[in-house]
Design an enzyme around this catalytic site. Structure first.
Site, PDB file in Angstrom:
ATOM      1  N   LYS A 214       1.019  -0.909  -0.065  1.00  0.00           N
ATOM      2  CA  LYS A 214      -0.061   0.173   0.493  1.00  0.00           C
ATOM      3  C   LYS A 214       1.170   0.938  -0.304  1.00  0.00           C
ATOM      4  O   LYS A 214       0.688   2.138  -0.699  1.00  0.00           O
ATOM      5  CB  LYS A 214      -0.860  -0.008   1.009  1.00  0.00           C
ATOM      6  N   GLU A 220      10.639  -4.449   3.682  1.00  0.00           N
ATOM      7  CA  GLU A 220      10.780  -6.108   3.714  1.00  0.00           C
ATOM      8  C   GLU A 220      10.768  -5.106   2.109  1.00  0.00           C
ATOM      9  O   GLU A 220      10.872  -6.999   1.698  1.00  0.00           O
ATOM     10  CB  GLU A 220      10.089  -7.005   4.151  1.00  0.00           C
ATOM     11  N   GLY A 271      -4.928  -2.113   5.367  1.00  0.00           N
ATOM     12  CA  GLY A 271      -3.975  -3.266   4.682  1.00  0.00           C
ATOM     13  C   GLY A 271      -5.200  -4.446   4.532  1.00  0.00           C
ATOM     14  O   GLY A 271      -4.467  -5.569   3.375  1.00  0.00           O
ATOM     15  N   ARG A 272      -5.062  -4.790   6.298  1.00  0.00           N
ATOM     16  CA  ARG A 272      -5.171  -5.913   6.972  1.00  0.00           C
ATOM     17  C   ARG A 272      -6.810  -5.793   6.071  1.00  0.00           C
ATOM     18  O   ARG A 272      -6.955  -7.303   6.623  1.00  0.00           O
ATOM     19  CB  ARG A 272      -5.100  -6.386   8.560  1.00  0.00           C
ATOM     20  N   GLU A 357      -3.531  -6.372  15.190  1.00  0.00           N
ATOM     21  CA  GLU A 357      -3.451  -5.053  14.532  1.00  0.00           C
ATOM     22  C   GLU A 357      -4.602  -3.825  14.904  1.00  0.00           C
ATOM     23  O   GLU A 357      -4.517  -3.010  15.169  1.00  0.00           O
ATOM     24  CB  GLU A 357      -2.899  -5.435  12.977  1.00  0.00           C
ATOM     25  N   HIS A 388      -1.981 -33.127  18.985  1.00  0.00           N
ATOM     26  CA  HIS A 388      -1.688 -33.524  19.067  1.00  0.00           C
ATOM     27  C   HIS A 388      -0.054 -32.609  19.606  1.00  0.00           C
ATOM     28  O   HIS A 388       1.741 -33.207  20.095  1.00  0.00           O
ATOM     29  CB  HIS A 388      -0.436 -34.587  18.221  1.00  0.00           C
ATOM     30  N   LYS A 501       9.995   0.123  13.835  1.00  0.00           N
ATOM     31  CA  LYS A 501      10.964   0.415  12.534  1.00  0.00           C
ATOM     32  C   LYS A 501      11.489   1.620  12.317  1.00  0.00           C
ATOM     33  O   LYS A 501      12.695   1.768  11.950  1.00  0.00           O
ATOM     34  CB  LYS A 501       9.509   1.079  11.001  1.00  0.00           C
TER      35      LYS A 501
END
Ligand code: F6P
Length: 538
Positions: A214, A220, A271-272, A357, A388, A501
């Protein structure tokens, strides 16, 4: 400053009620009222949400609905869906529902809708048409790579909301990959190993890279984009080897992406919440335009339900209120999401960002610190694998963890598939029963006994397909909104992630050297000593 919700009589009534419920076992709730199985159930589209194993009674639901009214839930829902600037810290709307309001083949008149919603819906539709044309051209081999090979592999470069939704949905819809791009890889991390996996995903000449960001400033994503550019043909700008999805085309342009290779999203999409925007390009490229449209139709059907169905039958409102009940009144700090479906193995990761978030906040909309808990820690894993590993704690640990079991099978084709699906369903039911009712056998030694009284819901959808996946996503999105509205917080910003950041940047660039705190200084020294190569921090 507005009164905190915790200071209201409605909140106090729920606290008093919770004190009573905590003394009551789910076994007794079922004994006194067997019909609660079936009554404590909501339905939206193809989803059935059975919450009869939650520690609630009719009174609980009534009190929660009163709390919702007090918190102005309906007003918040309408304000959000109408496109008011509910994201007050950034003075923006949160219009993810506009993304899916209009089907691709529509000529729907939007003049009756509120302005921001109508405009956003038309803007989104226009860009989706562009996206669909691109997808069809790639699928038919009209758009090809620089050596004239057809694209066969897709690598999505992006992180957070630009990664988790597309990745989750791509895997969930594995049986719906119908385009010529038969394989996708999702590269997110700053760790070079992630890129190393992606670069061998397919033959380079037939690989299409979709860079989704966005902001187009996320380190990254830019680091991984740099790797792509290093590797591919120098002539890449003249071919569609790299396309960008962004709300900041000017930033994408700085990295050499030509305007016609850029697909637009907007600042009013978080974004999410962006899977139905062009951030879903990677998904559309693999499942095709029709299936993608079907996913949006599923989302839309839940949006309509959320906006119109009365609170007591509204699946998202009830689901959100139950989450508030478990967090604030029963005092459970986490919630587990357990899809009994390999296809939905990335759902817990996706929901972690969506919920944590969005609602991991400590101040209300007017900046008042809250004196109550907000988002629980959302975690989970795939059943039966999870049985398990961590179910021991779910059954006998000192923490009580409410569980969302997701029963979502694909349509079985073969008999052995059907038999295994039967076994999966049996396991969900067994786990939910064991959590709720325990072992109920007084002769058992204490270390064997299961006390039970541990809440869960079962969200079931028989056929996992684009439409039902869309329904599931929208249901969770709206549950997040409901919780945020009760807590009076802004579910649409994420300032908490910014400071880290900046710090990382300063540490990397050594601008903080003299002011580093002692703990960071020490850790840095330890790592420097461990690292024989002193490339970064010499
Ligand atoms: O760091 C958090 C975040 O801003 C998320 O909200 C977002 O989904 C992610 O980073 C990626 O951001 P972008 O899409 O701008 O690269």
């Amino acid at each position: 400053m507005a009164e905190l919700i915790s200071a209201t009589p409605e909140w106090a009534a729920l606290e008093a009620h919770a004190a009573k419920i905590k003394q009551t076992h789910l076994r007794d709730l079922f004994k006194d009222d067997p019909a609660r199985a079936g009554r404590y159930q909501t339905t939206v589209g193809d989803l059935v949400i059975d919450y009869s194993r939650q520690q609630v009674t009719d009174e609980t639901i009534e009190l929660l609905l009163e709390l919702a009214e007090k918190a102005g839930l309906q007003e918040r829902i309408q304000a959000t869906l109408n496109g008011e600037p509910v994201n007050t810290t950034e003075n923006r709307a949160a219009l993810h529902t506009a993304l899916r309001l209009l089907p691709l083949d529509t000529s729907q008149d939007t003049s009756a809708l509120p302005d921001p919603l109508a405009e956003a819906a038309q803007t989104a539709l226009k860009e989706r048409k562009r996206m669909a044309e691109f997808v069809q051209a790639v699928d038919k081999g009209v758009i090809r790579g620089s050596t004239d090979e057809e694209f066969k592999t897709l690598v999505n470069i992006g992180i957070g909301g630009s990664h988790l939704g597309p990745q989750m949905a791509y895997h969930a819809l594995a049986h719906h990959h119908h385009t010529s791009l038969f394989r996708a890889t999702f590269c997110a991390n700053l760790d070079f190993e992630d890129w190393a996996d992606a670069r061998f995903a397919g033959h380079l000449e037939s690989t299409l890279f979709v860079v989704t960001s966005k902001s187009f400033t996320t380190p990254e994503t830019l680091a991984n984009l740099a790797h792509v550019k290093e590797m591919i043909n120098e002539d890449w700008e003249n071919h569609y080897h790299i396309v960008a999805v962004t709300a900041a085309p000017e930033e994408a342009a700085k990295h050499g992406i030509p305007p016609e290779h850029i697909f637009n999203m907007w600042d009013w999409v978080g974004g999410r919440y962006s899977l139905a925007s062009v951030a879903g390009l990677s998904l559309m490229l693999t499942i095709g335009v029709d299936a993608y449209e079907d996913m949006l139709a599923g989302m839309r059907s839940v949006d309509v339900h959320f906006q119109n169905v009365s609170p007591e039958r509204n699946a998202a409102i009830i689901g959100g209120l139950l989450a508030v009940w478990n967090r604030n009144f029963m005092g459970y700090p986490t919630r587990a999401v357990l899809p009994y479906s390999h296809l939905l193995r990335y759902l817990p990761d996706y929901l972690q960002q969506l919920e944590m978030e969005s609602n991991g906040k400590s101040v209300t909309l007017d900046g008042t610190p809250v004196d109550y808990e907000t988002a629980p820690i959302v975690w989970g894993g795939t059943g039966t694998n999870s049985q398990h590993s961590f179910h021991q704690l779910l059954h006998q640990g000192t923490q009580i963890v409410p569980v969302d079991f997701i029963c979502a099978n694909d349509m079985p084709v073969f008999d052995d598939e059907l038999a295994q699906q039967d076994a999966l369903i049996a396991n969900i039911l067994a786990q939910a029963a064991a959590l709720a009712f325990g072992s109920n056998d007084d002769s058992l030694a204490l270390h064997r006994a299961l006390h039970g009284n541990r809440p869960s819901s079962i969200i079931s959808v028989y056929d996992l397909n684009p439409n039902t996946l869309g329904q599931l996503i929208a249901l969770y999105e709206h549950q997040v909104l409901v919780q945020g509205a009760i807590w009076g917080i802004n579910s649409f910003d994420q300032f908490g992630v910014e400071h880290g950041k900046h710090l990382a940047d300063q540490i990397l660039n050594r601008t903080l050297d003299t002011q580093l705190d002692p703990a960071t200084k020490n850790s840095l020294e330890v790592i420097k000593r461990q690292r024989n190569r002193k490339r970064l921090f010499n």
